[in-house]
Design an enzyme around this catalytic site. Sequence first.
Site, PDB file in Angstrom:
ATOM      1  N   ASP A 199      37.767  71.389  45.530  1.00 25.37           N
ATOM      2  CA  ASP A 199      36.292  71.403  45.607  1.00 25.37           C
ATOM      3  C   ASP A 199      35.669  70.017  45.516  1.00 25.37           C
ATOM      4  OD1 ASP A 199      36.755  74.035  45.422  1.00 25.37           O
ATOM      5  OD2 ASP A 199      35.867  74.329  43.448  1.00 25.37           O
TER       6      ASP A 199
ATOM      7  N   GLN B  62      52.577  51.185  65.940  1.00 28.98           N
ATOM      8  CA  GLN B  62      51.687  50.157  66.491  1.00 28.98           C
ATOM      9  C   GLN B  62      51.043  49.400  65.326  1.00 28.98           C
ATOM     10  OE1 GLN B  62      48.880  52.178  69.037  1.00 28.98           O
ATOM     11  NE2 GLN B  62      50.119  51.692  70.828  1.00 28.98           N
TER      12      GLN B  62
ATOM     13  N   GLN C   7      47.020  56.738  68.163  1.00 30.33           N
ATOM     14  CA  GLN C   7      45.555  56.725  68.248  1.00 30.33           C
ATOM     15  C   GLN C   7      44.984  58.083  67.860  1.00 30.33           C
ATOM     16  OE1 GLN C   7      44.513  54.999  72.026  1.00 30.33           O
ATOM     17  NE2 GLN C   7      45.048  52.974  71.285  1.00 30.33           N
TER      18      GLN C   7
HETATM   19  P1  ATP Z   1      40.005  74.761  39.900  1.00 33.79           P
HETATM   20  O1  ATP Z   1      39.255  73.512  40.242  1.00 33.79           O
HETATM   21  O2  ATP Z   1      40.902  75.190  40.984  1.00 33.79           O
HETATM   22  O3  ATP Z   1      39.146  75.863  39.387  1.00 33.79           O
HETATM   23  P2  ATP Z   1      40.626  74.321  37.175  1.00 33.79           P
HETATM   24  O4  ATP Z   1      41.565  73.405  36.514  1.00 33.79           O
HETATM   25  O5  ATP Z   1      39.181  74.062  36.980  1.00 33.79           O
HETATM   26  O6  ATP Z   1      40.995  74.355  38.708  1.00 33.79           O
HETATM   27  P3  ATP Z   1      40.484  76.682  35.524  1.00 33.79           P
HETATM   28  O7  ATP Z   1      40.964  78.062  35.782  1.00 33.79           O
HETATM   29  O8  ATP Z   1      39.054  76.496  35.240  1.00 33.79           O
HETATM   30  O9  ATP Z   1      40.976  75.819  36.763  1.00 33.79           O
HETATM   31  O10 ATP Z   1      41.305  76.085  34.296  1.00 33.79           O
HETATM   32  C1  ATP Z   1      42.726  76.119  34.283  1.00 33.79           C
HETATM   33  C2  ATP Z   1      43.216  76.372  32.885  1.00 33.79           C
HETATM   34  O11 ATP Z   1      42.770  75.331  32.008  1.00 33.79           O
HETATM   35  C3  ATP Z   1      42.695  77.648  32.265  1.00 33.79           C
HETATM   36  O12 ATP Z   1      43.440  78.790  32.640  1.00 33.79           O
HETATM   37  C4  ATP Z   1      42.821  77.355  30.778  1.00 33.79           C
HETATM   38  O13 ATP Z   1      44.133  77.576  30.338  1.00 33.79           O
HETATM   39  C5  ATP Z   1      42.534  75.867  30.701  1.00 33.79           C
HETATM   40  N1  ATP Z   1      41.115  75.701  30.318  1.00 33.79           N
HETATM   41  C6  ATP Z   1      40.028  75.735  31.099  1.00 33.79           C
HETATM   42  N2  ATP Z   1      38.907  75.570  30.393  1.00 33.79           N
HETATM   43  C7  ATP Z   1      39.289  75.452  29.114  1.00 33.79           C
HETATM   44  C8  ATP Z   1      38.602  75.269  27.868  1.00 33.79           C
HETATM   45  N3  ATP Z   1      37.274  75.183  27.815  1.00 33.79           N
HETATM   46  N4  ATP Z   1      39.336  75.179  26.751  1.00 33.79           N
HETATM   47  C9  ATP Z   1      40.673  75.266  26.796  1.00 33.79           C
HETATM   48  N5  ATP Z   1      41.355  75.440  27.904  1.00 33.79           N
HETATM   49  C10 ATP Z   1      40.705  75.540  29.049  1.00 33.79           C
END
Ligand code: ATP
Length: 845
Positions: free
Chosen positions: A233, A643, A738
């Site tokens: 994203d 190139q 290219q």
């Molecule tokens: P994407 O950009 O694809 O959503 P992301 O890293 O933001 O990736 P999330 O699902 O939001 O994906 O977070 C991944 C993992 O990180 C979660 O499953 C959780 O284990 C951990 N995590 C996210 N937020 C928190 C938080 N506030 N405190 C502790 N752990 C967290």
Amino acid sequence: PVLGKFTPANNGGQPRRLAVMTSGGDSAGMNAAVRSVVKMAIVRGCEAFVIREGWEGLVRGNHTPEHTPSATPSISRKSSTTFVDTSDPKGKATPPAEHDEQTGFVPTYGEGELLREGVGEAQELGLRGRYIIRVGWDDVRGWMDQGGTLIGTARSKTFRTPEGREQAAYNLIINGIDALAVCGGDGSLTGADKLRAEWPDLVASLKAKGRITEEQASKFAHLNIVGLVGSIDNDMATTDITIGASTALQRICEAVDSISSTAASHSRAFVVEVMGRHCGWLALMAGIATGADYVFIPERPPQGQEWHSEMCEVLQKHRDLGKRKSIVIVAEGAIDRELNDITPDMIKDVLSNDLGLDTRVTTLGHTQRGGKPDANDRILATLQGIEAVDAVLEATPETPSYVIGISENKITRIPLMFAVEQTQKVAKLIESKDFDGALDLRDPEFAEGLRAFKYISQITDDEMLPEKKRLRMGIIHVGAPAGGMNAATRTAVRYCLAKGHDAVVIYNGFPGLLEDNVSVLNWLRVDNWATRGGSELGVNRHLPDIDIGAVAAKLQEHKIEGLLIVGGFEAFSSVKILNDNRDRYPAFRIPIVGLPATISNNVPMNEFSLGSDTSLNALVDACDAVKQSASASRNRVFVVETQGGKCGYIAVMGALAAGAVLVYTPEVGIGLHQLGKDVAFLKKRFLLDVKGKSEGRLVIRNEKSSDVFTTEVITKILKEEGNSLFDARSASLGHTLQGGVPSPLDRVRATRLALKCCEFLEAEALKQRSSSSTSSKIGAGASEKSYSDQTAVMITIQGSTICFTSATEMARNADMKNRRGKTAWWHEFKALVELLGGRTSLAEL
Ligand code: ATP
């Protein structure tokens, strides 16, 4: 800086243990990041580990009885299919990784094959209870071009609980891991930040419960953690682009480009939904790159309450001009000013009912996650991985934990806490309807992109200048074709139209000008140019000095008051020649801007030219195919010729992105001594391969690296020397470099830079007009005194800034004979390619 820090990292005499994990949604380039972290950790003398399945894997750890760090499982290479746990159950220390003095290689731990099986195997491994795995150099071989993440990722509920994080801390400590690199999105890094903040309490609690010893508590008192932003994203504030975003954009643009032809055939409208819950980067950049008519993004809802009418007005104007297709791109998180969702179906209904358009909805969904990473993601992930290793090994209790970012072309370290806070702030500002505030926290490219999108997609009189301020702007292409030239011209033409200027395009370069091959373009004429490769205006290598006087006369005759020259070294040379002749010809005293566009990327003082990203992608695609063939025959070396003229940029960056083991450039040349060392290195490398598991290898050679050691000669030498160890073949990529369709990054960069160029030309031309108001003759240029070499410039990207650099200053930094800059930011990456190729010490280079 990449190669400067070669002191092995150790922790009280023991090698340090560095682990890397991927977490959250997968993104293209995560494997390249893991590869880079693992290899660099080994180069720096650490023991490298991967943690499977993100935070969940760290919480689960390895299902072995609780033991001391010294009993950490290590993995032998005894079996080709399974890792063998050689840890001593009695807790006797396993020896640290052996470093082969003779070859410089750290031995392979495990065959690598298991890891390379992918997520299915990873889950199986997980079920078998091993999530923290020691890895060696060859475990990450061939990972560069793989999509997703080979070490698995998961969303972890347990890690969100204090108990889960305590268990994660425990698993790090008992495995002796004191440095952790996390590649994930904002959620994953929020988790990292939380772990960092709670660390002292977690350690104290573990000690109080007797789960770790006093000694462990003091040894692991501080958590060294670093973040790498892997997210499609591009939603992390404080960094320009995240690992995976450019590949996702590429996938989106491929889809929209395809949809566009159907839309035009049937005169249809398409509403395309793309990812981005809180961030409109993908939607906006896809809108710019594909020439869409309208975009909906969370950070900038339509201005009025009635988004329907606003959108319909824009699209109707396009239709009135004769446009046969309408494309609307909508981010998942699109909202109106009252925070109500704007969904693709709502948009479809409006377009069908209000405009009577035959409208279809396409939701791109998971295809956007990317698959094979593009060149940009591979390079970004590799460079950031290296920086991450440095950052985490340099960390002290006094330094903040960092997340690795990028600003234009500069890899940055941003305090993790700050990055997470800023990112969360964006979502909060949107929730509180402070859209301008949210936009301020995005990188400059975002706001500029929005501005540019308005100019290229909307037909309004809002910014039309009064008659007396309208200009005639010339646009010309010179040199050789490069991806993005047409997108830049499209932007310039539309900017001119929006401001009331005449966009006077000159066909076929300077000879075309002399033949009066010029015309004023209209809005529809350039409509499809964003996606077109080559040069719609036509290019050749002639410079203005083919007939300098006649060029001056023609500029004057066509009343050109500002000139945009799009091209490579020829564009720079043209600006310089025109500037050098300003004393003699007043017609050249108009503001002149060059926009670098060349696949060779050889314009001095400029880090990226339009077309170089397209070209790198073409090279990487070709190299992937060649490498596959080389690997299929197990022990083949392919020498690939690129190139690039006398500039090794494409060769070096292509080698970095394709995972080549050697690269030859004109800057360094090829000598007998070096060639001998390289042959010896390749022999050692193949000798060290596990029997039957050898892989093909790539050597990349720029066409002008040496007159004597040609691609053919090198291939023959390698063939001869490889003997029974390896075979050698060559491939020449020639003009395929290219590229066909310009890459989205080139299209977006073209738009952004062209807009800046036009604004510069406009401001300077109007300044000149007012200062030379005594002269009534339009096109006569500035008066004798009012011109300076600051109005004969090129737009350049330098580190984290975009600036206008005068041709005079560029000339001082140019190697005119070899047609390149005297220095370049990527020079040191040649050595980096070779380090990552397996030369783990500087002495071997
Ligand atoms: P994407 O950009 O694809 O959503 P992301 O890293 O933001 O990736 P999330 O699902 O939001 O994906 O977070 C991944 C993992 O990180 C979660 O499953 C959780 O284990 C951990 N995590 C996210 N937020 C928190 C938080 N506030 N405190 C502790 N752990 C967290």
